[in-house]
Design a protein around this motif. Structure first.
Motif, PDB file in Angstrom:
ATOM      1  N   PRO A 237       0.802  -1.277  -0.021  1.00 17.27           N
ATOM      2  CA  PRO A 237      -0.109  -0.092   0.125  1.00 17.27           C
ATOM      3  C   PRO A 237       0.690   1.145   0.144  1.00 17.27           C
ATOM      4  CG  PRO A 237       0.075  -1.097   2.188  1.00 17.27           C
ATOM      5  CD  PRO A 237       0.525  -2.136   1.354  1.00 17.27           C
ATOM      6  N   GLY A 238       2.160   1.166   0.338  1.00 16.65           N
ATOM      7  CA  GLY A 238       2.859   2.114   0.200  1.00 16.65           C
ATOM      8  C   GLY A 238       2.411   3.506   1.318  1.00 16.65           C
ATOM      9  N   LEU A 239       2.272   2.962   2.509  1.00 19.03           N
ATOM     10  CA  LEU A 239       1.971   4.009   3.460  1.00 19.03           C
ATOM     11  C   LEU A 239       2.994   5.202   3.714  1.00 19.03           C
ATOM     12  CD1 LEU A 239       0.161   1.901   6.386  1.00 19.03           C
ATOM     13  CD2 LEU A 239      -0.907   3.970   5.051  1.00 19.03           C
ATOM     14  N   PRO A 240       2.612   6.143   3.822  1.00 26.36           N
ATOM     15  CA  PRO A 240       3.524   7.610   3.940  1.00 26.36           C
ATOM     16  C   PRO A 240       3.878   7.202   5.696  1.00 26.36           C
ATOM     17  CG  PRO A 240       1.510   8.420   2.739  1.00 26.36           C
ATOM     18  CD  PRO A 240       1.292   6.980   3.223  1.00 26.36           C
ATOM     19  N   PRO A 241       4.774   7.929   6.140  1.00 23.26           N
ATOM     20  CA  PRO A 241       5.347   7.838   7.546  1.00 23.26           C
ATOM     21  C   PRO A 241       4.256   8.255   8.386  1.00 23.26           C
ATOM     22  CG  PRO A 241       6.524   9.390   6.329  1.00 23.26           C
ATOM     23  CD  PRO A 241       5.769   8.765   5.106  1.00 23.26           C
TER      24      PRO A 241
ATOM     25  N   GLY B  23      -6.741   6.035  -6.760  1.00 27.59           N
ATOM     26  CA  GLY B  23      -5.497   5.832  -6.197  1.00 27.59           C
ATOM     27  C   GLY B  23      -5.798   5.745  -4.538  1.00 27.59           C
ATOM     28  N   ALA B  24      -5.033   6.835  -3.752  1.00 29.31           N
ATOM     29  CA  ALA B  24      -4.878   6.970  -2.410  1.00 29.31           C
ATOM     30  C   ALA B  24      -5.219   8.234  -1.827  1.00 29.31           C
ATOM     31  CB  ALA B  24      -3.703   6.096  -1.633  1.00 29.31           C
ATOM     32  N   ILE B  25      -5.878   8.330  -0.598  1.00 31.12           N
ATOM     33  CA  ILE B  25      -5.933   9.533  -0.066  1.00 31.12           C
ATOM     34  C   ILE B  25      -5.402   9.626   1.359  1.00 31.12           C
ATOM     35  CG2 ILE B  25      -7.810  10.606  -1.386  1.00 31.12           C
ATOM     36  CD1 ILE B  25      -9.625   9.650   0.775  1.00 31.12           C
ATOM     37  N   HIS B  26      -4.771  10.722   1.712  1.00 23.80           N
ATOM     38  CA  HIS B  26      -3.969  10.704   3.207  1.00 23.80           C
ATOM     39  C   HIS B  26      -4.364  11.854   4.027  1.00 23.80           C
ATOM     40  CE1 HIS B  26      -1.450   7.825   1.204  1.00 23.80           C
ATOM     41  NE2 HIS B  26      -1.329   8.424   0.344  1.00 23.80           N
ATOM     42  N   CYS B  27      -5.056  11.508   5.208  1.00 24.72           N
ATOM     43  CA  CYS B  27      -5.268  12.714   5.941  1.00 24.72           C
ATOM     44  C   CYS B  27      -4.245  12.975   6.985  1.00 24.72           C
ATOM     45  CB  CYS B  27      -6.883  12.203   7.038  1.00 24.72           C
ATOM     46  SG  CYS B  27      -7.426  13.545   7.984  1.00 24.72           S
ATOM     47  N   VAL B  28      -4.200  14.351   7.554  1.00 28.25           N
ATOM     48  CA  VAL B  28      -3.252  14.668   8.552  1.00 28.25           C
ATOM     49  C   VAL B  28      -3.466  14.086   9.791  1.00 28.25           C
ATOM     50  CG1 VAL B  28      -4.466  16.634   9.191  1.00 28.25           C
ATOM     51  CG2 VAL B  28      -1.842  16.730   9.247  1.00 28.25           C
ATOM     52  N   THR B  29      -4.654  13.473   9.995  1.00 30.87           N
ATOM     53  CA  THR B  29      -4.917  13.078  11.523  1.00 30.87           C
ATOM     54  C   THR B  29      -4.491  11.478  11.367  1.00 30.87           C
ATOM     55  OG1 THR B  29      -7.158  12.159  10.657  1.00 30.87           O
ATOM     56  CG2 THR B  29      -6.793  14.475  11.866  1.00 30.87           C
ATOM     57  N   SER B  30      -3.769  10.894  10.550  1.00 34.69           N
ATOM     58  CA  SER B  30      -2.930   9.727  10.331  1.00 34.69           C
ATOM     59  C   SER B  30      -3.631   8.516   9.511  1.00 34.69           C
ATOM     60  CB  SER B  30      -2.671   9.278  11.697  1.00 34.69           C
ATOM     61  OG  SER B  30      -1.649  10.294  12.435  1.00 34.69           O
ATOM     62  N   TRP B  31      -4.845   8.699   9.112  1.00 34.36           N
ATOM     63  CA  TRP B  31      -5.309   7.535   8.379  1.00 34.36           C
ATOM     64  C   TRP B  31      -5.127   7.946   6.710  1.00 34.36           C
ATOM     65  CZ3 TRP B  31      -8.890   9.223   4.467  1.00 34.36           C
ATOM     66  CH2 TRP B  31      -9.473  10.069   4.775  1.00 34.36           C
ATOM     67  N   SER B  32      -4.970   6.675   6.039  1.00 32.95           N
ATOM     68  CA  SER B  32      -4.773   6.620   4.855  1.00 32.95           C
ATOM     69  C   SER B  32      -5.951   5.781   4.096  1.00 32.95           C
ATOM     70  CB  SER B  32      -3.454   6.249   4.222  1.00 32.95           C
ATOM     71  OG  SER B  32      -2.469   7.276   4.470  1.00 32.95           O
TER      72      SER B  32
ATOM     73  N   TYR C 108      -1.090  24.679  10.696  1.00 35.63           N
ATOM     74  CA  TYR C 108      -0.743  23.639   9.733  1.00 35.63           C
ATOM     75  C   TYR C 108       0.347  24.144   8.983  1.00 35.63           C
ATOM     76  CZ  TYR C 108      -4.476  20.123  11.501  1.00 35.63           C
ATOM     77  OH  TYR C 108      -5.324  19.469  12.187  1.00 35.63           O
ATOM     78  N   HIS C 109       0.951  23.042   8.191  1.00 41.09           N
ATOM     79  CA  HIS C 109       2.016  23.102   7.463  1.00 41.09           C
ATOM     80  C   HIS C 109       1.383  23.956   6.133  1.00 41.09           C
ATOM     81  CE1 HIS C 109       5.361  22.564   4.564  1.00 41.09           C
ATOM     82  NE2 HIS C 109       6.114  22.321   5.903  1.00 41.09           N
ATOM     83  N   GLU C 110       2.381  24.952   5.581  1.00 41.50           N
ATOM     84  CA  GLU C 110       1.809  25.513   4.381  1.00 41.50           C
ATOM     85  C   GLU C 110       1.521  24.660   3.165  1.00 41.50           C
ATOM     86  OE1 GLU C 110       1.065  29.019   3.701  1.00 41.50           O
ATOM     87  OE2 GLU C 110       1.456  29.107   6.008  1.00 41.50           O
ATOM     88  N   ARG C 111       2.243  23.592   2.856  1.00 41.37           N
ATOM     89  CA  ARG C 111       1.888  22.644   1.790  1.00 41.37           C
ATOM     90  C   ARG C 111       1.443  21.497   2.074  1.00 41.37           C
ATOM     91  NH1 ARG C 111       5.274  19.177  -1.964  1.00 41.37           N
ATOM     92  NH2 ARG C 111       4.187  19.215  -3.804  1.00 41.37           N
ATOM     93  N   GLY C 112       1.826  20.552   3.047  1.00 44.10           N
ATOM     94  CA  GLY C 112       1.302  19.339   3.652  1.00 44.10           C
ATOM     95  C   GLY C 112       1.408  18.118   2.669  1.00 44.10           C
ATOM     96  N   ASN C 113       2.707  17.847   2.595  1.00 45.00           N
ATOM     97  CA  ASN C 113       3.052  16.608   1.777  1.00 45.00           C
ATOM     98  C   ASN C 113       3.181  15.449   2.669  1.00 45.00           C
ATOM     99  OD1 ASN C 113       4.709  14.663   0.553  1.00 45.00           O
ATOM    100  ND2 ASN C 113       5.972  15.993  -0.572  1.00 45.00           N
TER     101      ASN C 113
ATOM    102  N   TRP D 274       4.373  12.509   2.344  1.00 39.47           N
ATOM    103  CA  TRP D 274       5.626  11.613   2.191  1.00 39.47           C
ATOM    104  C   TRP D 274       6.673  12.184   2.989  1.00 39.47           C
ATOM    105  CZ3 TRP D 274       4.740   6.953   0.734  1.00 39.47           C
ATOM    106  CH2 TRP D 274       3.729   6.563  -0.147  1.00 39.47           C
ATOM    107  N   GLU D 275       6.636  13.615   3.543  1.00 40.20           N
ATOM    108  CA  GLU D 275       7.500  14.478   4.271  1.00 40.20           C
ATOM    109  C   GLU D 275       6.954  14.679   5.716  1.00 40.20           C
ATOM    110  OE1 GLU D 275       9.045  17.720   2.006  1.00 40.20           O
ATOM    111  OE2 GLU D 275       9.800  16.369   0.138  1.00 40.20           O
ATOM    112  N   GLU D 276       6.013  13.898   5.979  1.00 39.94           N
ATOM    113  CA  GLU D 276       5.022  14.393   7.162  1.00 39.94           C
ATOM    114  C   GLU D 276       4.978  15.938   7.410  1.00 39.94           C
ATOM    115  OE1 GLU D 276       5.055  11.507  10.609  1.00 39.94           O
ATOM    116  OE2 GLU D 276       7.070  11.245  10.162  1.00 39.94           O
ATOM    117  N   GLN D 277       4.621  16.696   6.546  1.00 37.75           N
ATOM    118  CA  GLN D 277       4.453  18.192   6.509  1.00 37.75           C
ATOM    119  C   GLN D 277       3.063  18.348   7.267  1.00 37.75           C
ATOM    120  OE1 GLN D 277       5.182  19.565   2.596  1.00 37.75           O
ATOM    121  NE2 GLN D 277       7.470  19.754   3.031  1.00 37.75           N
ATOM    122  N   ARG D 278       2.974  17.931   8.551  1.00 36.46           N
ATOM    123  CA  ARG D 278       1.743  18.194   9.192  1.00 36.46           C
ATOM    124  C   ARG D 278       1.491  19.608   9.796  1.00 36.46           C
ATOM    125  NH1 ARG D 278      -0.216  12.938  10.027  1.00 36.46           N
ATOM    126  NH2 ARG D 278       1.576  11.412   9.685  1.00 36.46           N
ATOM    127  N   TYR D 279       2.569  20.070  10.466  1.00 38.76           N
ATOM    128  CA  TYR D 279       2.267  21.353  11.276  1.00 38.76           C
ATOM    129  C   TYR D 279       3.406  22.303  10.644  1.00 38.76           C
ATOM    130  CZ  TYR D 279      -0.327  18.179  13.846  1.00 38.76           C
ATOM    131  OH  TYR D 279      -1.364  17.050  14.092  1.00 38.76           O
TER     132      TYR D 279
END
Length: 201
Positions: free
Chosen positions: A16-20, A74-83, A186-191, A193-198
């Motif tokens: 599944p390729g989960l982001p960190p 494909g996939a979607i990813h939420c900043v609250t940690s679910w994909s 929150y982070h300006e971009r929100g990637n 894969w780079e854990e740009q959460r805050y």
């Protein structure tokens, strides 16, 4: 109908390729909103592109549906940690709207805004080149109101707060302008894969 595979096209079941920092939500799709779900009928929905564009334009529901259909799978990813994997959204590529509005050469960013007043900022590069959609279907059915229906912005390669629900428009700018969550830490971009959460990540 054009289908775009999510991310690198890796198998979404075996790998599944989960982001960190993320977990696979499986069949669940948590409902998280900064605002109360509006009572917005398709007949009352509009989408506008203005700001630094050659031709500011507003589309109603029928006009938007006359644009070439496109889909994301494909996939979607939420900043609250679910994909969530294997999702399928239908709608229109944002490129189709921007091709009509024609952003100026000086344009670098956009503020997406909802019919509720919610905003999210995005680099224009994250909205073009087949990377973003105005989506009104999920898994072949009308998008449910609690998930942003009748239509939402879909920017699946970024954390899902950037995919503004109940999308009303894009204001094209030559600078970055923080949206709702960006003004609240929150982070300006929100990637993912780079854990740009805050801010500061």
């Amino acid at each position: 109908m054009h289908i775009t595979r999510g991310f690198t096209g890796r198998p979404r079941v075996d790998d599944p390729g989960l982001p960190p920092g993320q977990y696979d939500a499986g069949d669940d799709w948590p409902v998280l909103s900064a605002e109360v779900t509006p009572d917005l009928a398709p007949a009352d929905w509009t989408f506008r592109v203005d700001g630094l564009v050659a031709e500011p334009r507003t589309w109603d529901w029928e006009e938007a549906h006359r644009l070439p259909p496109s889909a994301y799978e494909g996939a979607i990813h939420c900043v609250t940690s679910w994909s969530k994997f294997g999702v399928r959204f239908g709608g229109v590529s944002l490129d189709a709207f921007l091709d009509v509005a024609r952003p100026h050469g000086s344009a670098t960013h956009a503020v997406a805004y909802s019919h509720t007043g919610y905003t999210a900022n995005l680099p224009l590069a994250d909205l073009t080149g087949g990377r973003a959609w105005i989506a009104w279907e999920y898994d072949g059915r009308p998008l449910a109101p609690e998930h942003g229906g009748p239509a939402r912005l879909l920017v699946p390669h970024l954390y899902f707060w950037k995919s503004a629900k109940w999308i009303a428009g894009l204001r094209i700018l030559d600078h970055d302008e923080p949206g709702f969550w960006e003004r609240n830490g929150y982070h300006e971009r929100g990637n993912p894969w780079e854990e740009q959460r805050y801010s500061g990540d």
